[in-house]
Design an enzyme around this catalytic site. Structure first.
Site, PDB file in Angstrom:
ATOM      1  N   LYS A 266       0.857  -1.195   0.000  1.00  0.00           N
ATOM      2  CA  LYS A 266       0.000   0.000   0.000  1.00  0.00           C
ATOM      3  C   LYS A 266       0.888   1.238   0.000  1.00  0.00           C
ATOM      4  O   LYS A 266       1.759   1.401   0.866  1.00  0.00           O
ATOM      5  CB  LYS A 266      -0.853  -0.018   1.265  1.00  0.00           C
TER       6      LYS A 266
HETATM    7  O1  G3P Z   1      -8.013   1.572   5.509  1.00  0.00           O
HETATM    8  C1  G3P Z   1      -8.302   2.882   5.274  1.00  0.00           C
HETATM    9  C2  G3P Z   1      -9.709   3.319   5.592  1.00  0.00           C
HETATM   10  O2  G3P Z   1     -10.614   2.294   5.375  1.00  0.00           O
HETATM   11  C3  G3P Z   1      -9.844   4.011   6.902  1.00  0.00           C
HETATM   12  O3  G3P Z   1     -11.166   4.220   7.308  1.00  0.00           O
HETATM   13  O4  G3P Z   1     -12.865   4.906   8.974  1.00  0.00           O
HETATM   14  O5  G3P Z   1     -10.428   5.417   9.382  1.00  0.00           O
HETATM   15  O6  G3P Z   1     -11.704   6.636   7.635  1.00  0.00           O
HETATM   16  P1  G3P Z   1     -11.553   5.366   8.378  1.00  0.00           P
END
Ligand code: G3P
Length: 221
Positions: free
Chosen positions: A83
Site C-alpha cells: 500500500k
Molecule cells: O483503511 C483505510 C480506511 O478504510 C480508513 O477508514 O474509517 O479510518 O476513515 P476510516
C-alpha cells in the site's frame, strides 16, 4: 464485488474467513498500532489465514524509501499487496514496483483525478476514502461513481477499492456504483449480516415448531 476486511485484528479476520465472508484484508498503520504486537508477526499471521490479497502500507515518504520498504513487505508472503500513499513520490514508487511485478494499492485517494493518475502509474487497486470525504461535507460516494466511469472509459485495469466504509448504506451504494472491492471494518460486517426482521421471523418459526409433534430426529421436546 469482493469484500475485504479493513482490520489487523487476527481473531476477527480468522472468524470472517472461517465463515467464508471475506476475500482479502486491508491494513494501515493506525489499524496495526491499534492491535499492538510486532508488525511483521501480525502480518505473517494474517497472510497465512487469508487466502486472498492482504494490503500492507509503507511508512516512508520518499520514493526511494517507499520502494525499499515495498520490496521488503512484498517478500513477507505471496498474497501481500503493497500500500502506497497518493503522493507524487508515491506514484514513482508505484510505477517501479509494478514493473518489478509487485502489486500496489494506492491509498488516501480523495479525488477522481488522483485515481486516474494512480491507475496510469500501474496500481492494481486504488482506495478512495468515502467516509472521510463525508466527514468534511462532501458526498464520498460520488468519487466512487466517477472513478468507475473513468476507468471504464479508458479500459484501465485498476480495481476500485472503496475504503473508509462506515455503515451498511455505504456498502450497498458502493456495490451499486460498481466498486470492484469494498473494504469494511468487522463491526460493519456484523451489521450487514443482521436484520431485526430475520431475528423476529426465526423466533416465531422456532416457537411454532414446538407445536409439531414429530421432527426430523424424532419427537419434538
Ligand atoms: O483503511 C483505510 C480506511 O478504510 C480508513 O477508514 O474509517 O479510518 O476513515 P476510516
Amino acid at each position: 464485488m469482493q469484500i475485504f476486511m479493513d482490520s489487523a485484528n487476527v481473531k476477527a479476520i480468522r472468524d470472517a474467513v472461517e465463515h467464508g465472508l471475506i476475500d482479502g484484508v486491508t491494513t494501515n498503520p493506525s489499524l496495526i498500532a491499534k492491535e499492538g504486537g510486532d508488525f511483521r508477526g501480525v502480518i505473517e499471521q494474517i497472510c497465512r489465514i487469508v487466502p486472498g490479497p492482504v494490503s500492507v502500507e509503507v511508512v516512508g515518504t520518499t520514493s526511494e524509501q517507499m520502494m525499499t520498504e515495498g520490496r521488503e513487505i512484498a517478500k513477507i508472503a505471496d498474497n501481500v499487496v503493497v500500500k502506497i500513499p497518493m503522493l507524487k513520490e508515491g506514484l514513482r514508487a508505484v510505477r517501479e514496483l509494478n514493473q518489478e511485478g509487485i502489486r500496489v494499492n494506492v491509498t488516501l485517494i480523495f479525488s477522481a483525478a488522483q485515481a486516474l493518475l494512480a491507475a496510469k502509474a500501474g496500481a492494481t487497486y486504488v482506495s478512495p476514502f468515502v467516509g472521510r470525504l463525508d466527514d468534511i461535507a462532501h458526498v464520498g460516494m460520488d468519487i466512487i461513481r466517477d472513478i468507475v466511469a473513468i476507468y471504464e472509459n479508458y479500459g484501465l485495469p485498476a480495481q476500485v477499492l472503496a475504503a473508509s466504509i462506515r455503515h451498511p448504506v455505504h456498502f450497498v451504494e458502493a456495490a451499486l456504483a460498481g466498486a470492484h472491492v469494498v473494504t469494511i471494518p468487522p463491526s460493519v460486517l456484523e451489521q450487514l449480516v443482521k436484520h431485526p426482521l430475520t431475528d423476529i421471523g426465526l423466533e416465531r418459526f422456532l416457537a411454532d415448531w414446538k407445536k409439531v409433534p414429530q421432527g426430523i430426529f424424532g419427537p419434538n421436546r
